[in-house]
Design a protein around this motif. Structure first.
Motif, PDB file in Angstrom:
ATOM      1  N   ARG A 280      -4.630 -33.496 -55.217  1.00 48.68           N
ATOM      2  CA  ARG A 280      -3.297 -33.690 -55.789  1.00 48.68           C
ATOM      3  C   ARG A 280      -3.300 -33.398 -57.294  1.00 48.68           C
ATOM      4  N   THR A 281      -4.350 -33.868 -57.991  1.00 51.67           N
ATOM      5  CA  THR A 281      -4.418 -33.662 -59.440  1.00 51.67           C
ATOM      6  C   THR A 281      -4.658 -32.201 -59.772  1.00 51.67           C
ATOM      7  N   ARG A 282      -5.551 -31.567 -59.041  1.00 51.57           N
ATOM      8  CA  ARG A 282      -5.815 -30.149 -59.279  1.00 51.57           C
ATOM      9  C   ARG A 282      -4.551 -29.313 -59.091  1.00 51.57           C
ATOM     10  N   GLN A 283      -3.833 -29.609 -57.988  1.00 49.18           N
ATOM     11  CA  GLN A 283      -2.614 -28.856 -57.714  1.00 49.18           C
ATOM     12  C   GLN A 283      -1.578 -29.087 -58.810  1.00 49.18           C
ATOM     13  N   GLY A 284      -1.481 -30.328 -59.262  1.00 48.46           N
ATOM     14  CA  GLY A 284      -0.525 -30.637 -60.317  1.00 48.46           C
ATOM     15  C   GLY A 284      -0.849 -29.926 -61.611  1.00 48.46           C
ATOM     16  N   LEU A 286      -2.547 -27.127 -61.927  1.00 50.41           N
ATOM     17  CA  LEU A 286      -2.293 -25.692 -61.756  1.00 50.41           C
ATOM     18  C   LEU A 286      -0.800 -25.390 -61.816  1.00 50.41           C
ATOM     19  N   ASN A 287      -0.005 -26.258 -61.225  1.00 47.10           N
ATOM     20  CA  ASN A 287       1.440 -26.055 -61.264  1.00 47.10           C
ATOM     21  C   ASN A 287       1.990 -26.189 -62.682  1.00 47.10           C
ATOM     22  N   SER A 288       1.345 -26.999 -63.484  1.00 49.66           N
ATOM     23  CA  SER A 288       1.860 -27.219 -64.838  1.00 49.66           C
ATOM     24  C   SER A 288       1.753 -25.970 -65.701  1.00 49.66           C
ATOM     25  N   LEU A 289       0.878 -25.013 -65.301  1.00 50.55           N
ATOM     26  CA  LEU A 289       0.715 -23.790 -66.089  1.00 50.55           C
ATOM     27  C   LEU A 289       1.651 -22.675 -65.652  1.00 50.55           C
ATOM     28  N   LEU A 301      -0.396 -32.060 -72.440  1.00 52.88           N
ATOM     29  CA  LEU A 301      -0.326 -33.516 -72.470  1.00 52.88           C
ATOM     30  C   LEU A 301      -0.446 -33.962 -71.016  1.00 52.88           C
ATOM     31  N   VAL A 302      -1.666 -34.244 -70.594  1.00 52.04           N
ATOM     32  CA  VAL A 302      -1.996 -34.346 -69.181  1.00 52.04           C
ATOM     33  C   VAL A 302      -1.121 -35.354 -68.427  1.00 52.04           C
ATOM     34  N   PRO A 303      -1.000 -36.612 -68.861  1.00 48.90           N
ATOM     35  CA  PRO A 303      -0.164 -37.541 -68.077  1.00 48.90           C
ATOM     36  C   PRO A 303       1.275 -37.056 -67.932  1.00 48.90           C
ATOM     37  N   LEU A 304       1.823 -36.455 -68.991  1.00 47.53           N
ATOM     38  CA  LEU A 304       3.204 -35.971 -68.929  1.00 47.53           C
ATOM     39  C   LEU A 304       3.321 -34.825 -67.933  1.00 47.53           C
ATOM     40  N   GLU A 305       2.359 -33.877 -67.977  1.00 46.46           N
ATOM     41  CA  GLU A 305       2.424 -32.746 -67.062  1.00 46.46           C
ATOM     42  C   GLU A 305       2.265 -33.188 -65.615  1.00 46.46           C
ATOM     43  N   LEU A 306       1.410 -34.169 -65.378  1.00 43.51           N
ATOM     44  CA  LEU A 306       1.252 -34.656 -64.000  1.00 43.51           C
ATOM     45  C   LEU A 306       2.509 -35.357 -63.520  1.00 43.51           C
ATOM     46  N   LEU A 307       3.169 -36.088 -64.401  1.00 42.63           N
ATOM     47  CA  LEU A 307       4.431 -36.728 -64.018  1.00 42.63           C
ATOM     48  C   LEU A 307       5.475 -35.690 -63.623  1.00 42.63           C
ATOM     49  N   CYS A 308       5.454 -34.553 -64.319  1.00 43.98           N
ATOM     50  CA  CYS A 308       6.446 -33.521 -64.042  1.00 43.98           C
ATOM     51  C   CYS A 308       6.109 -32.709 -62.787  1.00 43.98           C
TER      52      CYS A 308
END
Length: 1109
Positions: A280-284, A286-289, A301-308
């Protein structure tokens, strides 16, 4: 040699492989190369993990090359043995060594046990070894100590259950947990960092740390999402690994995927992250980029990108999602708002907005799905606009350059980094490092840019993690690694200026009972280590009774931590040295060990017949021997006098217990006989240690600092009483000997009185009786006898001196000053007080006449005999004392003998001082008596009367010669020069008396100066006696003062008057005139000058009356 060649070939192969791949990918063989997520250029891609076969296949096809697929293909093939397709049949290479595998098994394998499936949750809750562990973290409980001790109970999610698809794995985990080592409590080893206001747990930090690691790895192109097929295979393999025992030799190559992907898989297992969360984290990430061209993953900003990028649908249940959401929101609040490194300034309003937005995002989950999703989306959009400027706020003190240093308060970063560092410990054995430790540490460097970690921070954090793990596991190998890291921490002067500024800005505000204070980075991490080491070393007798090597390592940790902490601003003001610190350890530990010995003696004293103090002395001596042989060699490396400190303190502690007993001892009871020898033996051993430790010559000084027990003082009380009675007897004999003395020489050879012989006889008898006593005694008894004998000789000397007359009784009074007059004189008085001219009474004159020169000489010889024999007596006493006290006892050797050398010089100081003073007075008295009493008429009264030319000094030579011969016939040879010098001084005093205070009948002219000079030479040569008399230099020095006065008589009256006038006011100052004389001398010369000019001057200036010519 073959191994070295193999390594060189492997390195050359890898280098050539990278060069060829870079050439193929950069050339025109491939139309288009698509970078993996998170990579901007080929520099961001690890070419070692790219499949060559896949690249060559793409080149043959002439299509687009996806590097992510090439990397996946490389890792897929590493799961199988290496193949060789060159021959007629496929060949593969074994990962194991068949020669060391042994022969095949001879018997059939055991049957597979029937296992009845049971619900996972009850089986875990009923497991004895996991009873106190949260269910969700049951897998991770085998790794981190903080997870085992956590009291936060959480529900088991579907993701976590999915990790246990292999039912056999649970039994293997349970058996592994039962075989683990017993761990220690490390609750007193706590970092000096503030707590989190949001209540972040250790599990929250661990999971976020792994997310940070994935983001850092994504920047290198290693973020590959594993397939579902491999997931089960890895799970099964991991469970088999958990099932092995600690001692099994497992071939790591067949179970470890090489490269970055394999390392990340190892980190996932080590950090207890479920595969569902990992994917789940890896996919998140990768999606953030997506849509962010050229953006590196480690700048997010890792926590923010994962939230999004991660939504509710990515979780199997809502409870797991809510927990994950809350963690991300708390991380943002802690990282951006709660602990700002610098003030917000204009961003202060944004900080408030962040808090509001975070609260709304959390609130959105309780709203209806449509409304909640809309609110969540809007809040996340607004949060991105506000949070990014906060994270990139300038003047933060970091050295990360353009990287988004997302966590503001550094303590959050180092706590995250601490969780990453914890992954280096073996899951099965917490006291061992895993084989991939170097690779993991290299991987963690990729997180430095995100977390703001520098080399100093890394070594400090790693040293802390290792040391804490050592405290938990007691594994000394871990401690050695911690010491290595402490050594690597650079000192302040070894750091660059930028890093020094960065470290200076890392402060944490700690709330304590005594108030809040700011703590620097090194203090936060090293102070707990130093405090723990101090506590252990503060009782090293108990803690390291069987671990000297461990003690040495802990001491090294303490000194290294102390050296680094002393560079901090507050602690730099402390003047405590390494030696002071060692002394503190010794003092505290010795006191603790002595207290335990005391309690042990008190518990066993009733069962034995010995006195408790005797037992305590034996126990203390054993403790001291153990301390000196085991611990002091270690402590002495840092404090050369550690043994001295230890032995001195134990001596003092036992002395405190012993003193009341010694003070109350009045008789030689059984207790005294039992305690005193044991205490004396302890003291002698203490002094032996001191003398063996100290350099030659310094032992005496250290012994003097001890408060010695003086055990034999009580037993010597009877000796002191006896000595005092004997000294009273000696004084009685002195009085009797003086009364019976006739002051006649004992013989022609022994020209002293008989009384001193009698005194020495009684003293030597007393000394013989003293050394015949067999009772124990120490220096105090000897000193008492010395003082008594010394006092006896002083009394004897005073008896002799008291019979001498005063010098004033011998010297006639000085005549009244008058001026010259030819006419009949008149009586007058000067303004000054006139000296009384009366002579001694008849009784006193009779006493003086009784003291004849022979009598005085015998008395002087007697005094000389007394002081000369005193040295022999003293040497004899010390020699016998040395024989009485055994040489092999350090107490006697360094108290008695050294005291002898230091006190011998002043043993009879009182007697020596009094006798020498008495001899000086006798020499002066004899000379004065001969000149002013015996030869008064021919010398004082008639010399130079009526004139110098008519009465020369040659008339005195004969009586002086007779007196001198009489002296030399009686006086002993060593005193000859001394007594003759006294006669010379008296003769010169008499001559000065004649020419300066000769009275009214003596007058001198300038012409008389030559005659006076001749007479002075005659007197001088008389005492030199052609070399048979006094040394010429001695006589010349004595005559110089008279010669100056004689020269003044040669000056004209006018010169004398002018000199006297010019010296007006000098009389009160005591200064000399131009002619080198004082005012009184010039005045007396003018009074004796036979001319009217001098008379008129004296009359006018000084009102001096005329003489009766």
């Amino acid at each position: 040699m073959e191994e070295e060649n193999a390594v060189e070939l492997l390195q050359r192969y890898r280098r050539d492989r990278r060069i060829l791949l870079d050439f193929i990918l950069s050339g025109s063989l491939i139309k288009k190369v698509q970078m993996p997520p998170g990579a901007v250029s080929l520099d961001d891609v690890d070419l070692d993990q790219v499949s060559v076969d896949y690249v060559l296949g793409s080149a043959k096809r002439g299509g687009m090359l996806e590097l992510s697929e090439a990397i996946r293909d490389y890792h897929d093939k590493t799961l199988f043995p290496q193949m060789n397709n060159m021959g007629s049949a496929d060949e593969f290479f074994l990962a194991t060594n068949p020669e060391s595998s042994g022969s095949p098994p001879k018997r059939a394998p055991p049957p597979i046990p029937v296992f009845t499936a049971s619900p996972i949750v009850p089986s875990l809750l009923n497991s004895e070894s996991l009873s106190s562990v949260p269910v969700e973290d049951s897998l991770g409980s085998m790794h981190a100590e903080e997870s085992r001790n956590s009291t936060q109970v959480q529900d088991l999610s579907v993701d976590d259950i999915d990790d246990f698809e292999d039912d056999d794995g649970l039994e293997e985990v349970e058996s592994c947990m039962k075989s683990r080592r017993v761990l220690n409590d490390a609750s007193d080893l706590v970092l000096g960092l503030p707590s989190f206001a949001t209540g972040l747990s250790k599990d929250d930090l661990r999971e976020t740390a792994y997310e940070i690691l994935l983001a850092a790895a994504g920047a290198a192109g290693g973020l590959i999402i594993p397939t579902k097929e491999k997931k089960k295979e890895k799970k099964s393999r991991f469970m088999r690994k958990l099932g092995r025992s600690k001692g099994e030799n497992v071939v790591n190559q067949s179970q470890h995927t090489p490269g970055l992907v394999g390392l990340l898989e190892t980190m996932r297992v080590q950090m207890e992250i479920s595969e569902a969360m990992d994917i789940r984290t890896r996919q998140g990430l990768l999606n953030s980029l997506v849509g962010k061209v050229g953006k590196r993953m480690d700048t997010l900003l890792v926590p923010l990108e994962l939230l999004c990028c991660i939504s509710r649908t990515d979780f199997p249940d809502k409870k797991a999602y809510i927990r994950w959401l809350k963690r991300q929101l708390n991380m943002l609040e802690e990282g951006l708002i709660n602990h700002p490194a610098v003030g917000f300034g204009e961003s202060g309003r944004k900080a408030s907005e962040v808090r509001i937005l975070l609260a709304k995002i959390e609130e959105s989950e309780s709203l209806p799905s449509s409304t909640g999703e809309l609110q969540r989306t809007e809040c996340l959009r607004s949060l991105r606009e506000v949070a990014i400027p906060l994270a990139e706020r300038p003047a933060r003190g970091d050295i990360t350059g353009e990287i988004c240093h997302w966590a503001d308060g550094y303590h959050l970063n180092v706590r995250l980094y601490e969780k990453l560092l914890l992954s280096v410990f073996d899951v099965l054995d917490e006291g061992k490092l895993i084989e991939e430790v170097e690779e993991i540490l290299e991987l963690l460097k990729s997180t430095w840019r995100i977390l703001g970690i520098t080399e100093t921070i890394h070594y400090t954090c790693y040293a802390w993690v290792l040391f804490r793990q050592f405290v938990i596991t007691s594994e000394q190998g871990i401690l050695q690694h911690a010491i290595e890291q402490l050594h690597k921490i650079p000192l302040k002067e070894q750091r660059g200026p930028q890093e020094r500024l960065h470290l200076k800005s890392l402060l944490s505000r700690i709330e304590r009972e005594e108030g809040a204070r700011e703590v620097a980075f090194l203090q936060s991490f090293l102070s707990p280590i130093k405090k723990w080491a101090d506590k252990q070393l503060g009782d090293y007798h108990l803690r390291f009774a069987e671990g000297l090597a461990l003690m040495e390592d802990i001491l090294t940790v303490s000194m290294l931590s102390r050296r680094l902490l002393l560079e901090e601003t507050e602690m730099a003001l402390q003047s405590v040295t390494d030696r002071d610190q060692i002394e503190t350890y010794i003092s505290v530990s010795i006191r603790n060990a002595f207290t335990r010995s005391l309690q042990e003696v008190e518990a066993t004293a009733d069962a034995t017949n010995e006195h408790p103090l005797a037992l305590l002395a034996e126990q203390t001596k054993k403790l001291l021997k153990k301390d000196a042989t085991m611990f002091m060699p270690i402590l002495s490396q840092r404090h050369p006098q550690a043994t001295l400190v230890s032995s001195s303190l134990l001596h003092k502690l036992y002395g405190i217990k012993l003193k009341p007993f010694v003070d109350g001892a009045e008789h030689l009871t059984e207790d005294v006989v039992s305690v005193f020898p044991a205490a004396d033996s302890l003291e002698q051993y203490v002094l032996t240690l001191i003398t063996s430790t100290c350099e030659e010559g310094s032992a005496e000084a250290h012994v003097k600092r001890l408060t010695l027990y003086k055990i034999e003082t009580v037993s010597g009380t009877l000796v002191l009483r006896w000595v005092n009675s004997q000294l009273g007897r000696i004084l009685g004999w002195v009085e009797r000997a003086i009364q019976q003395e006739r002051w006649e020489p004992v013989s022609l050879q022994q020209r002293h009185g008989s009384s001193i012989v009698e005194v020495y006889r009684i003293v030597e008898e007393t000394v013989d009786q003293f050394f015949a006593l067999k009772v124990p005694m120490r220096l105090s008894e000897l000193s008492s006898m010395f003082r008594g004998i010394d006092n006896a000789f002083q009394v004897y000397t005073r008896h002799i001196v008291d019979k001498l007359a005063n010098k004033e009784d011998l010297v006639p009074p000085v005549p009244v000053l008058t001026r010259y007059r030819k006419e009949v004189g008149i009586k007058a008085f000067v303004k000054k007080e006139l000296i009384d001219t009366k002579l001694p009474d008849v009784k006193r004159s009779t006493e003086i006449n009784i003291l004849t020169t022979p009598t005085l000489c015998v008395q002087l010889n007697t005094l000389y005999y007394a002081i000369s024999q005193l040295n022999k007596l003293e040497d004899s006493i010390w020699e016998r004392w040395t024989r009485k006290k055994p040489q092999d006892k350090s107490v006697n050797r360094y108290i008695d003998e050294n005291s002898r050398s230091s006190k011998k010089k002043d043993t009879f100081d009182g007697s020596r001082k009094d006798i020498n003073a008495a001899m000086d007075r006798f020499c002066e008295f004899i000379g004065t008596k001969i000149v002013f009493w015996d030869l008064r008429e021919v010398f004082i009264e008639n010399l130079y009367k009526p004139s110098v030319s008519q009465s020369r000094i040659e008339g005195l030579i004969e009586p002086l010669d007779m007196a001198l011969n009489q002296l030399c016939d009686i006086i002993v040879e060593p005193l000859r020069d001394r007594i003759v010098t006294g006669l010379l001084q008296a003769s010169l005093d008499g001559l000065l008396r004649v020419i300066l205070d000769g009275g009214q009948s003596r007058v001198f002219s300038t012409a008389d100066a030559k005659l006076l000079e001749e007479d002075l030479e005659v007197l001088k040569e008389f005492f030199i006696s052609g070399g048979d008399g006094l040394p010429r230099g001695v006589v010349e020095n004595q005559v110089a003062r008279v010669r100056q006065v004689v020269k003044l008589h040669g000056h004209e009256t006018r010169e004398l008057i002018e000199d006297l006038k010019s010296s007006s006011g000098l009389e009160m100052q005591g200064s000399k005139t131009r002619l080198g004389a004082d005012v009184q001398t010039l005045l007396r010369i003018l009074c004796h000058r036979s001319d009217s000019e001098a008379s008129q001057f004296l009359k006018k200036q000084y009102k001096i009356p005329k003489s009766a010519a």
